[in-house]
Scaffold this motif. Structure first.
Motif, PDB file in Angstrom:
ATOM      1  N   LYS A   8       0.836  -1.199   0.000  1.00  8.51           N
ATOM      2  CA  LYS A   8       0.000   0.000   0.000  1.00  8.51           C
ATOM      3  C   LYS A   8       0.871   1.250   0.000  1.00  8.51           C
ATOM      4  O   LYS A   8       0.570   2.243  -0.680  1.00  8.51           O
ATOM      5  CB  LYS A   8      -0.928  -0.006   1.219  1.00  8.51           C
ATOM      6  CG  LYS A   8      -2.093  -0.974   1.117  1.00  8.51           C
ATOM      7  CD  LYS A   8      -2.993  -0.861   2.334  1.00  8.51           C
ATOM      8  CE  LYS A   8      -4.187  -1.820   2.233  1.00  8.51           C
ATOM      9  NZ  LYS A   8      -5.055  -1.745   3.442  1.00  8.51           N
ATOM     10  N   ALA A   9       1.953   1.203   0.754  1.00  7.20           N
ATOM     11  CA  ALA A   9       2.863   2.350   0.826  1.00  7.20           C
ATOM     12  C   ALA A   9       3.535   2.608  -0.524  1.00  7.20           C
ATOM     13  O   ALA A   9       3.793   3.762  -0.878  1.00  7.20           O
ATOM     14  CB  ALA A   9       3.912   2.122   1.906  1.00  7.20           C
ATOM     15  N   ILE A  10       3.815   1.544  -1.272  1.00 10.18           N
ATOM     16  CA  ILE A  10       4.398   1.722  -2.613  1.00 10.18           C
ATOM     17  C   ILE A  10       3.457   2.549  -3.479  1.00 10.18           C
ATOM     18  O   ILE A  10       3.894   3.442  -4.224  1.00 10.18           O
ATOM     19  CB  ILE A  10       4.683   0.356  -3.255  1.00 10.18           C
ATOM     20  CG1 ILE A  10       5.875  -0.313  -2.554  1.00 10.18           C
ATOM     21  CG2 ILE A  10       4.958   0.498  -4.755  1.00 10.18           C
ATOM     22  CD1 ILE A  10       6.158  -1.727  -3.035  1.00 10.18           C
ATOM     23  N   ASP A  11       2.158   2.264  -3.392  1.00  8.39           N
ATOM     24  CA  ASP A  11       1.180   3.024  -4.180  1.00  8.39           C
ATOM     25  C   ASP A  11       0.997   4.441  -3.643  1.00  8.39           C
ATOM     26  O   ASP A  11       0.679   5.359  -4.407  1.00  8.39           O
ATOM     27  CB  ASP A  11      -0.163   2.296  -4.190  1.00  8.39           C
ATOM     28  CG  ASP A  11      -0.148   1.044  -5.053  1.00  8.39           C
ATOM     29  OD1 ASP A  11       0.588   1.027  -6.058  1.00  8.39           O
ATOM     30  OD2 ASP A  11      -0.855   0.080  -4.711  1.00  8.39           O
ATOM     31  N   MET A  12       1.200   4.633  -2.352  1.00 11.40           N
ATOM     32  CA  MET A  12       1.039   5.953  -1.747  1.00 11.40           C
ATOM     33  C   MET A  12       2.237   6.869  -2.001  1.00 11.40           C
ATOM     34  O   MET A  12       2.081   8.091  -2.050  1.00 11.40           O
ATOM     35  CB  MET A  12       0.853   5.809  -0.226  1.00 11.40           C
ATOM     36  CG  MET A  12      -0.420   5.103   0.208  1.00 11.40           C
ATOM     37  SD  MET A  12      -0.358   4.609   1.960  1.00 11.40           S
ATOM     38  CE  MET A  12      -0.103   6.190   2.781  1.00 11.40           C
ATOM     39  N   ARG A  13       3.410   6.295  -2.161  1.00 11.37           N
ATOM     40  CA  ARG A  13       4.645   7.077  -2.169  1.00 11.37           C
ATOM     41  C   ARG A  13       4.786   7.979  -3.395  1.00 11.37           C
ATOM     42  O   ARG A  13       4.613   7.556  -4.520  1.00 11.37           O
ATOM     43  CB  ARG A  13       5.855   6.135  -2.125  1.00 11.37           C
ATOM     44  CG  ARG A  13       7.203   6.858  -1.950  1.00 11.37           C
ATOM     45  CD  ARG A  13       8.339   6.044  -2.494  1.00 11.37           C
ATOM     46  NE  ARG A  13       8.188   5.850  -3.925  1.00 11.37           N
ATOM     47  CZ  ARG A  13       8.517   6.758  -4.855  1.00 11.37           C
ATOM     48  NH1 ARG A  13       9.021   7.931  -4.491  1.00 11.37           N
ATOM     49  NH2 ARG A  13       8.334   6.506  -6.131  1.00 11.37           N
ATOM     50  N   LYS A  14       5.114   9.215  -3.148  1.00 17.48           N
ATOM     51  CA  LYS A  14       5.540  10.155  -4.179  1.00 17.48           C
ATOM     52  C   LYS A  14       6.647  11.016  -3.573  1.00 17.48           C
ATOM     53  O   LYS A  14       6.599  11.347  -2.378  1.00 17.48           O
ATOM     54  CB  LYS A  14       4.388  11.038  -4.660  1.00 17.48           C
ATOM     55  CG  LYS A  14       3.334  10.275  -5.466  1.00 17.48           C
ATOM     56  CD  LYS A  14       2.400  11.203  -6.188  1.00 17.48           C
ATOM     57  CE  LYS A  14       1.348  10.414  -6.981  1.00 17.48           C
ATOM     58  NZ  LYS A  14       1.954   9.617  -8.045  1.00 17.48           N
ATOM     59  N   SER A  15       7.628  11.355  -4.369  1.00 21.20           N
ATOM     60  CA  SER A  15       8.730  12.167  -3.859  1.00 21.20           C
ATOM     61  C   SER A  15       8.217  13.548  -3.478  1.00 21.20           C
ATOM     62  O   SER A  15       7.577  14.222  -4.287  1.00 21.20           O
ATOM     63  CB  SER A  15       9.829  12.290  -4.923  1.00 21.20           C
ATOM     64  OG  SER A  15      10.381  11.029  -5.219  1.00 21.20           O
ATOM     65  N   ARG A  16       8.496  13.955  -2.244  1.00 23.69           N
ATOM     66  CA  ARG A  16       8.039  15.266  -1.760  1.00 23.69           C
ATOM     67  C   ARG A  16       9.233  16.170  -1.454  1.00 23.69           C
ATOM     68  O   ARG A  16      10.174  15.758  -0.781  1.00 23.69           O
ATOM     69  CB  ARG A  16       7.172  15.109  -0.513  1.00 23.69           C
ATOM     70  CG  ARG A  16       5.889  14.317  -0.737  1.00 23.69           C
ATOM     71  CD  ARG A  16       5.030  14.849  -1.878  1.00 23.69           C
ATOM     72  NE  ARG A  16       4.753  16.268  -1.789  1.00 23.69           N
ATOM     73  CZ  ARG A  16       3.656  16.792  -1.230  1.00 23.69           C
ATOM     74  NH1 ARG A  16       2.745  15.991  -0.694  1.00 23.69           N
ATOM     75  NH2 ARG A  16       3.475  18.104  -1.210  1.00 23.69           N
TER      76      ARG A  16
END
Length: 255
Positions: A8-16
């Motif tokens: 789930k975290a893989i799908d949530m992750r975006k570079s911020r």
């Protein structure tokens, strides 16, 4: 975290790169430090937590901390730093924090001065961690457009593919497609010959090996979701651990 939560975290992750003006709470920093200590003990790396990372950056905004991803000057350590560093990233993301793998847009000389790293060790990258702004900044949008013009599908990552891939491998490779890498280059090349999956990168003695380690973790998590437990060998072949094959209580789960 469970394997499902990591995915789930893989799908949530975006570079911020744009964070709120509030620094990390003390209890959050304590948890991140515990994860850093655990990785250093498990992998023999030398990850270092820095509470205030703002002096080392120009284009990042807000208040944020960072993990200096460092360790022995070897290819294996570079790969391990990606593998275990990404495990920290995914845990942070799952619990609502913003993160970014950074390999070039920070003042590396200042970081070396700040941490006094032993001569035999190297910094491979840093990971910023903070409370992300609710909306993306202009810089974030611009950098995303510049580095995500075209996503590389997993079939294009193969040098050799002599047979149909197992379903678990396909799912693992779909998660590799989502793995962060410098300028979104996805440098890992795979080979599937005689039922054996192996992987490599060109210029392994570089930050490409950090990308490699990240991709390897994503692949392992994907395979586990399909009931196949495995590990990457020292020669970078994927080894299925038959005696540890995951059995689900109900048929059809994760299929």
């Amino acid at each position: 975290m469970t394997n499902e939560e990591y995915i789930k975290a893989i799908d949530m992750r975006k570079s911020r790169r744009a964070y709120k003006s509030k620094p990390l709470d003390a209890d959050v920093m304590a948890v991140v430090k515990e994860m850093v200590d655990a990785v250093n003990k498990t992998a023999g790396l030398h990850l270092i937590f820095i509470e205030d990372a703002t002096p080392f950056f120009k284009i990042f905004t807000g208040k944020f901390s960072m993990i200096v991803v460092s360790g022995p000057d070897s290819q294996k350590a570079r790969e391990d730093s990606g593998y275990y560093g990404e495990s920290i990233v995914l845990q942070c993301v799952y619990h609502g924090l913003g993160t970014c793998w950074v390999s070039g847009t920070y003042n590396e000389n200042k970081v070396y001065e700040a941490i006094n790293l032993p001569k035999e060790e190297r910094i491979y990258a840093v990971i910023t961690i903070g409370y992300p702004r609710s909306s993306y900044s202009v810089i974030e949008k611009t950098m995303y457009k510049a580095t995500h013009k075209k996503n590389k599908p997993y079939p294009d990552m193969f040098d050799v593919l002599d047979d149909k891939l197992p379903e678990a491998y396909i799912y693992g490779l779909k998660l590799v497609e989502k793995a962060p890498s410098a300028v979104n280059r996805r440098p890992v090349k795979f080979r599937y010959e005689n039922g054996v999956l192996s992987a490599s990168v060109e210029e392994p003695y570089s930050d490409r090996s950090v990308d490699f380690g990240i991709a390897k973790l994503h692949f392992v998590l994907g395979c586990r979701a399909k009931g196949v437990n495995g590990r990457w060998t020292y020669e970078n072949r994927f080894e299925v651990l038959e005696h540890q094959r995951i059995k689900f209580e109900q048929s059809g789960v994760n299929e």
